[in-house]
Every structure is written in structure tokens, then in C-alpha cells.
Motif scaffolding. Structure first.
Motif, short mmCIF file in Angstrom:
data_model
loop_
_atom_site.label_atom_id
_atom_site.label_comp_id
_atom_site.label_asym_id
_atom_site.label_seq_id
_atom_site.Cartn_x
_atom_site.Cartn_y
_atom_site.Cartn_z
N LEU A 535 0.83 -1.20 0.00
CA LEU A 535 0.00 0.00 0.00
C LEU A 535 0.87 1.26 0.00
N MET A 536 1.93 1.25 0.81
CA MET A 536 2.83 2.39 0.82
C MET A 536 3.57 2.52 -0.52
N LEU A 537 3.98 1.38 -1.10
CA LEU A 537 4.63 1.40 -2.41
C LEU A 537 3.70 1.98 -3.46
N HIS A 538 2.44 1.59 -3.42
CA HIS A 538 1.46 2.10 -4.38
C HIS A 538 1.29 3.61 -4.23
N ASN A 539 1.25 4.10 -2.99
CA ASN A 539 1.07 5.53 -2.77
C ASN A 539 2.30 6.33 -3.20
N ILE A 540 3.48 5.80 -2.92
CA ILE A 540 4.70 6.49 -3.35
C ILE A 540 4.79 6.51 -4.87
N SER A 541 4.42 5.40 -5.50
CA SER A 541 4.43 5.35 -6.96
C SER A 541 3.48 6.38 -7.55
N THR A 542 2.29 6.50 -6.97
CA THR A 542 1.33 7.51 -7.45
C THR A 542 1.87 8.92 -7.26
N ALA A 543 2.51 9.16 -6.11
CA ALA A 543 3.05 10.50 -5.85
C ALA A 543 4.20 10.83 -6.79
N PHE A 544 5.10 9.87 -7.04
CA PHE A 544 6.24 10.11 -7.92
C PHE A 544 5.78 10.34 -9.36
N LYS A 545 4.83 9.53 -9.82
CA LYS A 545 4.38 9.68 -11.21
C LYS A 545 3.61 10.97 -11.42
N SER A 546 3.01 11.48 -10.36
CA SER A 546 2.28 12.74 -10.50
C SER A 546 3.21 13.93 -10.73
#
Length: 810
Positions: A535-546
């Protein structure tokens, strides 16, 4: 109706002042549960200072998962008469017998820090009932397609009008109050942005002011309110009104119209009604609408000290024939009208002390749920909402708290149930007695009341929480341990059948629900930890790609994140060769922004290391539970992040993760990407050469262990199934037998959001009331990217739990 816990004060002594309070009828004790499963209750004693010599009506809040951790919101000099949450669970309304009404909300979403949003004073009025304005949103299960696997078919938005419309049709925030003299008051709350003043209006409920003893308010589907009132006299009618509130030119207008009324003695049974008309002590004590929304039925409790009766009345449309003289000669005429009709009753040889009805109607246009009633003999009866037939009942055995005092130094005091409330999903019942103790009981399933809790029913309730955003903690407290794995499997299968767009929209909430289910079993802790990491990996991935923006020369049909995913899917194991297929301009980010994200970048590198070093010890999994190292989606997401980190390291070398290496020339990022790329090719059976390379990793680089276990003390834990119910708890004291494992870092507290070490005893921090995760409150580098990251976790922890401020005493 299993008894889950009892929580009470630590002291057993009582003053003479307190004795006098118990001798009178307890009026100011209330309790209510929010949609976020936060309980609010009022007491007539100070739970934090038992030696207080002054009387006060105190309001406390606590999370249902840790009810011993209470926080005082208000200490009032007048008895509390109304205590109610709004639909979002963010606003708490407190009103008293002197006409003072206040609305509270958490400050910065901290559960133990509250501020006043609105305050109004109706001098000389006793506020009997109140209701927040309806937002117009209502989601129910479609009974015709309740077995459908698609969420959009299974759950439907029911047409429902908001209570008060603003400019553009937006729903207004506010509340309506009813006093004992028949006065209505509508208040529109100020908007935080414009800081507009409070808009208030008053109006009489009836053409003339009337005396009211008990009342209840519900919502009509056209945006109006329905009010039922009684002056307590059983020989007088139960009066009903429809009330509309409109906003025009910064003014509030209240319109009240009288509806049909009915008399209790018109019911076709005689034994109870004869006593009501003859016994002068018989009073109407409780009135409740069967449903909070679009109700057409009322349950009324009346009786005396030795006998009580609950009557169910329903408003029905009937067709009455019209005589031919009054109508046309050639055709038979009919006249449509509505009429209150008696349906059924429930009789019991004791006085009614409290009444509660189900808050939600899960099935559209189908009545389901319960009426729960308590009596003076401390018996609790759960009745069917439509027939008032008993479903289950129990008796709350309360022993006098002061019976063992020597030489009868203190008077033995009888303790009775005063107030009850059901959770929004109807799985648990909260009870408060006259000694300010709390009790929690399990309730039968609302839809399938005749059968025990089943996997399909629980799956439907979890899906309902997924779609509506409601909290599901009360369901976790009633689940059996053997239901957890089948429930996770069924929920996963159902979610995987949804269209990609639906899956993407509800993905984070879905991961939170699955994680909470795994945390309930001792065998599921590793699965819960892996899901938390993902879940944390998914959130960091979303933040980085944004942060990525397409360059002017490239096509806008494909975003940089899509280009990165396409290149990753080609299976290239060399990260530097992979960079040749990407447009450098599309991945350019400001160096100051990259530096502020260094701690998140470091966490990505540590996670990749921890996954790879566990491969040699792993075996082909026989269970169906989640494992991070076997999730191809998670591994590819991790590879994408390593590629981004590689690119950003060329722009800002200081943002790269720091590794302690045995060889200074070893490229750790390239090594991690290569090993992960080989693992993705066969996650179930890694080849021997990959296992050998992973075995060498600890000798090549120091592995920083991730935080696998969190020290938490909570009801929703594996320890609950090992205890003998009911649990005996005390306010302000954590039960050791519900405590989880210790942190993997000996005494070190880690910020679960920013992934920084906070030290062993930080002066102040905020902690999740559900999973126990900690987070710092001191601001770090204030770039736009890190501000957006902090705002993501401002309202709640990543598990969905609320934050609670913890201040170190030293």
C-alpha cells in the motif's frame, strides 16, 4: 447477543454528592456512534478526576477499537439532552437543557483535539431533539441485483433531495433543533473559506406553542424533515409534522405543516390500553421513526413502572369509495388518502429505559433491521423492525460497584441502563448505564437475521463500505476466526471481476480492508505486513508519477508514466540500457523537489533489498494469502521506481538512497533492478542462480530491516479471539492481554508516513488509533511535493484509522 466488553471507572468509592445524583432520574447520559466508529458519550461524573466535588455533564469521545483511550470534549454545567454525529462522522452536536447548542469538530483531524465550529443559545429552552441537514447522498443495495458481482449494478444511488440547497443546488451544512416548548430553530453553519456568519431562524412547530416531552426527527426524500412529538400523556395524540428549511438572500426560512395524528388507545388490543387509560403513572416515554430516511412507520413506547408496551404504527395510502351522489353517475369514484394504521405491539413487565432503531436501510425499498429496547430490569430485547417479534434478548447483570465497602459505609446504589445506540452497519450495540460504564454487544446480521453471520453477507457489507466509504470496524469485532481466509478470498474474487476503472478508483480502500482482515488472525500478520508495504509502495508510486509532465515535443496521447510502464514490460534487465528508450525531458524534476523526497526514495531502496534477501528462505506458498515477493504487479511497480530514482540521481545525486557497501564501486541500484527483473520472470520458483545472488546480498550491502510489527493494543486483534468474553476494561488503562508484538527496532519510533527515525522518546507525535503507526507533526522541507505527500495523510493513517496526539511527559 454476545457481550464483548465492559469498561468502567477505576475507583469504587462514591461521595454523598454522587449519591444524591443517583437518587434522581438520570437525564444527561447519552451515547452515539459515528460512521467512522468513534463513540461519543456523556457522563455525570468526571472519569479523569474521580475526586471532583462539583457536578458536571461531561462529553467524551473514543475510538471503538480502543475505548479505554477517552478524551473529554466538553464539561458542561447543565445536563446534556442531545448528542449526535453528522453523516460524515466529522461533526459532533452537543445540546443541553438550557438551550445551548454547540457543534464540534477535530482540529487537524486529531481525535483528542476538538474545536467549536458553531455555537448558538436559545435562552430558556430545553432542546429535545436535533438533526443535521441531509447531504442528498444515499446508496443502497439493489434488491433485484443483490447477487450481481458488479458494484455499479449491486449498489445504486437512490434519488434523495438534500435538506437545504445553496446557490447552484449545493447542499448546505447545518442543523435543526426542536425544544420542549415546540420551537424550531434552523442554523446554517459558516463556511471555513469565507468565514460567513451563522444564519439562524426560529419558528413555532404548531400554530401555537405546545409542550413536548419526547420527539424524534427523520428525513423525507423530498428534502423535508418529519417530526413526531408527544407531551407524554398517553390519552393525547401522537402528533406529526413536516418541516422544510429554505435559504433565500442569506436568510433561513422554516415552514411547518401538520400531518395526521393518532391515538395509542385506538390500537385493537385491550389489556395494555385499559391499563394506560386507568393508570395515572403511565406515560409515553420514547418515540422513534423506524428509519432515518424516508420513514413511514413509528414505534412508540408507553407504560408505567410495572408494565410497558411498544406499538408500531404505519402511515399507509388507502382508497376510499365515493358515494354516487357525490361523484359522477356513470363511473364509480374513489378518493386516495393516507391514514395511520396500527401494526403490532410488544409488551413487557417493566419500564422502558431506552430505545434505538437501525440507522441505515441497506436494501432499497425493503425494510430490514431491528428495534432494540431496554427495560428497567436491565434486559435488552432485539426485535424485528416490521413485526416487533423478538429476535434475541439478554440481561445485563450489573452488581453494585460499592457493595464491598466495610460496614455499609456507602449506600448500595442500583445501576440501570440509561442510553443505547447501534453502529451504522448494525453489527454492535453500545450501552451506557447510570454509573457511567460502557458495554458493547454483538447484534445479529441485519439482512439475514435468522441465520448466523455468513461469508456472503460479510462480503456484501465490506463491499458496501468500499463503495460508500463507511468504516467497517464494527464488522471486524463480530467476525469468527475461521471466516477470515474465506472472506478475504471471496472479497478478492469479487474485486477482480470489476471493470479496470472501478478497480483503480477503489484500490486503496480495498487494500485497507484486506489488511484489516489479515490483522485479525495470528497467522495473517505477515500477510498484513506485506499488504501494508505494498500500500505504501502504491502511494509512493502515485506520488512520484504525478510529478512527471510530458514534454512539448512528445505526443500527449501517452503520459510519461505510460511510457515508463511500456518500457518496463519489455523485460530489460539492465537499467542503463533501459534509459535509452525514455525521453529525458519527460522525467525532469526540480532538484529541490527531488531532495525533499529523499526519505521516500531511501524507503524504496530498502524495500527492494528486503524483498530480495528473503528469497533464499522462501518456499512455494501453499496458502492463498498475499505475499509481496510473489506479486508481479508490485515487483514491476518497484522496478519502475528504481528507474525513476536512477534518472533523478543524474539530476540530483544527493537524492539517491544511501547504502553501506563492502565494495565502493558496486552499483546497488543496477544490481537491485537486475535481480528484481529476473525474479519477475518466475516469482513462484526462482532459479538457483538468482537465489545464489540473493544470498550474497547481505555480504555486499547492509540491509536496513523494514518495520514488520507494530506495538498496538486494540480490540480488533488476534488476542481478542483468545479471551473469555466479556472483557473487563478500565478507562485510561490499556489491557495488557490485548497488546501486540513489540517493534522490530528496539525502542526506536519510526515515522510511518515520512519514513524517518523520530527517536526513542519524541516530545510529541501523532499515533493511529487502529494500527498503532506513528507520525511526526514537525514540518520538514516545505516543497510542493512534500506538502502534497503530507496532505495525503492529514485526515487519517494509511490504514484508515484516525490520528491521536501523544505528548511525552518528560
Amino acid at each position: 447477543m454476545d457481550h464483548i466488553y465492559t469498561i468502567s471507572k477505576t475507583t469504587k468509592k462514591i461521595s454523598v454528592h454522587k449519591q444524591n445524583l443517583f437518587n434522581r432520574l438520570t437525564k444527561s447520559i447519552r451515547c452515539t456512534i459515528s460512521t467512522t466508529n468513534v463513540i461519543a458519550f456523556s457522563t455525570e461524573s468526571n472519569l479523569e478526576n474521580n475526586n471532583s466535588l462539583f457536578w458536571s455533564s461531561n462529553v467524551y469521545v473514543a475510538d471503538l477499537n480502543s475505548p479505554w483511550m477517552i478524551h473529554k470534549v466538553l464539561s458542561n454545567s447543565s445536563p446534556i439532552s442531545v448528542l449526535q454525529w453528522d453523516f460524515t462522522g466529522e461533526l459532533l452536536l452537543v445540546a443541553d437543557e438550557t438551550g445551548c447548542a454547540r457543534v464540534y469538530k477535530t482540529k487537524d483531524h486529531i481525535l483528542n483535539d476538538w474545536i467549536i465550529v458553531m455555537q448558538t443559545n436559545l435562552e430558556g429552552e430545553h432542546i429535545l431533539a436535533a438533526a443535521f441537514f441531509h447531504s442528498g447522498k444515499k446508496i443502497c443495495i439493489n434488491p433485484e441485483k443483490k447477487d450481481s458481482s458488479i458494484y455499479t449494478e449491486k449498489f445504486q444511488h437512490v434519488k434523495f433531495a438534500c435538506s437545504v440547497k445553496q446557490f447552484g443546488g449545493r447542499p448546505a451544512n447545518g442543523a435543526i433543533f426542536l425544544t420542549s416548548t415546540g420551537m424550531l430553530c434552523a442554523v446554517l453553519f459558516p463556511q471555513a473559506i469565507s468565514q460567513t456568519p451563522v444564519i439562524m431562524a426560529t419558528e413555532s412547530l404548531a400554530p401555537t406553542r405546545i409542550f413536548i416531552k419526547t420527539a424524534d426527527i427523520c428525513y423525507g426524500k423530498s428534502g423535508h424533515f418529519l417530526l413526531a412529538v408527544s407531551n407524554g400523556d398517553p390519552s393525547m395524540p401522537i402528533q406529526c409534522y413536516t418541516v422544510t428549511v429554505t435559504k433565500a438572500d442569506e436568510k433561513c426560512i422554516i415552514t411547518s405543516k401538520s400531518l395526521l395524528s393518532f391515538f395509542l388507545f385506538e390500537a385493537p388490543h385491550e389489556t395494555m390500553m385499559d391499563q394506560i387509560t386507568k393508570d395515572k403513572q403511565c406515560r409515553v416515554t420514547q418515540i422513534k421513526w423506524i428509519m432515518r430516511e424516508d420513514a413511514d412507520s413509528l414505534v412508540v413506547a408507553a407504560g408505567g413502572e410495572k408494565m410497558s408496551c411498544l406499538q408500531l404504527w404505519e402511515l399507509r395510502k388507502i382508497v376510499m369509495p365515493v358515494h354516487k351522489i357525490l361523484g359522477k353517475m356513470d363511473t364509480q369514484q374513489f378518493f386516495n388518502t393516507v391514514l395511520w394504521q396500527y401494526q403490532c405491539h410488544f409488551q413487557y413487565n417493566s419500564k422502558v429505559t431506552s430505545l434505538a432503531t437501525s440507522k441505515l436501510s441497506l436494501l432499497n425499498n425493503i425494510s430490514c433491521g431491528y428495534v432494540v429496547v431496554t427495560f428497567a430490569d436491565n434486559s435488552i430485547h432485539c426485535l424485528y423492525r416490521d413485526t416487533l417479534k423478538p429476535v434475541v434478548n439478554t440481561t445485563l447483570s450489573i452488581t453494585p460497584k460499592y457493595a464491598e465497602e466495610p460496614n455499609a459505609k456507602y449506600q448500595k446504589i442500583s445501576v440501570n441502563i440509561v442510553s443505547i445506540d447501534m453502529s451504522w452497519l448494525g453489527n454492535v450495540l453500545l450501552v451506557v448505564d447510570s454509573d457511567d460504564s460502557l458495554y458493547l454487544f454483538k447484534l445479529p446480521p441485519q439482512i439475514e437475521s435468522s441465520a448466523p453471520l455468513s461469508i456472503p453477507y460479510c462480503t456484501t457489507i465490506l463491499e458496501y463500505c468500499l463503495v460508500t466509504g463507511m468504516d467497517w470496524l464494527d464488522l471486524l469485532l463480530v467476525l469468527r476466526s475461521n471466516m477470515l481466509d474465506p472472506l478475504c478470498d471471496r472479497l478478492t474474487e469479487s474485486f477482480n471481476r470489476q471493470p479496470p476503472a472501478i478497480q483503480q478508483y477503489f484500490y486503496v480502500q480495498y487494500l485497507c480492508i484486506k489488511t484489516s482482515l489479515y490483522r485479525l488472525s495470528a497467522q495473517g500478520q505477515s500477510k498484513a505486513n506485506d499488504l501494508t508495504l505494498f500500500l505504501m509502495l502504491h502511494n509512493i508510486s502515485t506520488a512520484f508519477k504525478s510529478l512527471l509532465r510530458p514534454s512539448e515535443m512528445s505526443s500527449h496521447e501517452k503520459s510519461p508514466a505510460d511510457s515508463l510502464s511500456n518500457v518496463i514490460s519489455e523485460g530489460q534487465c539492465d537499467v542503463d540500457k533501459l534509459l535509452m528508450h525514455l525521453e529525458a525531458k519527460e522525467f525532469t524534476v526540480e532538484p529541490t523537489t527531488l531532495q525533499s523526497l529523499q526519505q521516500l526514495i531511501q524507503w524504496i531502496g530498502d524495500l527492494a533489498l528486503n524483498i530480495l534477501v528473503k528469497i533464499p528462505d522462501s518456499r512455494p506458498s501453499q496458502s492463498k494469502g498475499y505475499e509481496l515477493m510473489r506479486d508481479v504487479k508490485a515487483l514491476n511497480m518497484l522496478r519502475e521506481m528504481l528507474v525513476l530514482i536512477r534518472i533523478w540521481g543524474l539530476l540530483r545525486p544527493a537524492c539517491l538512497p544511501v547504502f553501506i557497501k563492502s565494495d565502493a564501486n558496486l552499483d546497488i541500484l543496477a544490481l537491485l533492478f537486475r535481480l528484481l527483473s529476473r525474479l519477475v520472470q518466475n516469482v513462484n520458483e526462482p532459479d538457483e542462480s538468482l537465489i545464489d545472488d540473493c544470498c550474497q546480498l547481505p555480504s555486499q550491502v547492509q540491509v536496513q530491516q523494514t518495520q514488520l510489527a507494530i506495538n498496538r493494543t486494540a480490540l480488533a486483534s488476534p488476542q481478542l479471539a483468545q479471551q473469555i468474553l466479556p472483557l473487563q476494561l478500565e478507562f485510561g488503562s490499556e489491557p495488557e492481554y490485548l497488546s501486540g508484538k513489540e517493534d522490530s527496532y528496539s525502542g526506536q519510533i519510526i515515522d510511518s508516513i515520512r519514513h524517518l527515525f523520530l527517536g526513542k522518546t519524541p516530545r510529541v507525535l501523532k499515533q493511529c488509533v487502529r494500527c498503532g503507526s506513528s507520525a511526526g507533526i514537525v514540518s520538514v522541507t516545505r516543497t510542493a511535493a512534500i506538502r502534497a505527500w503530507d496532505q495525503r495523510w492529514l485526515r487519517s493513517c494509511q490504514c484508515g484509522g484516525l490520528w491521536r496526539m501523544q505528548v511525552c511527559s518528560n
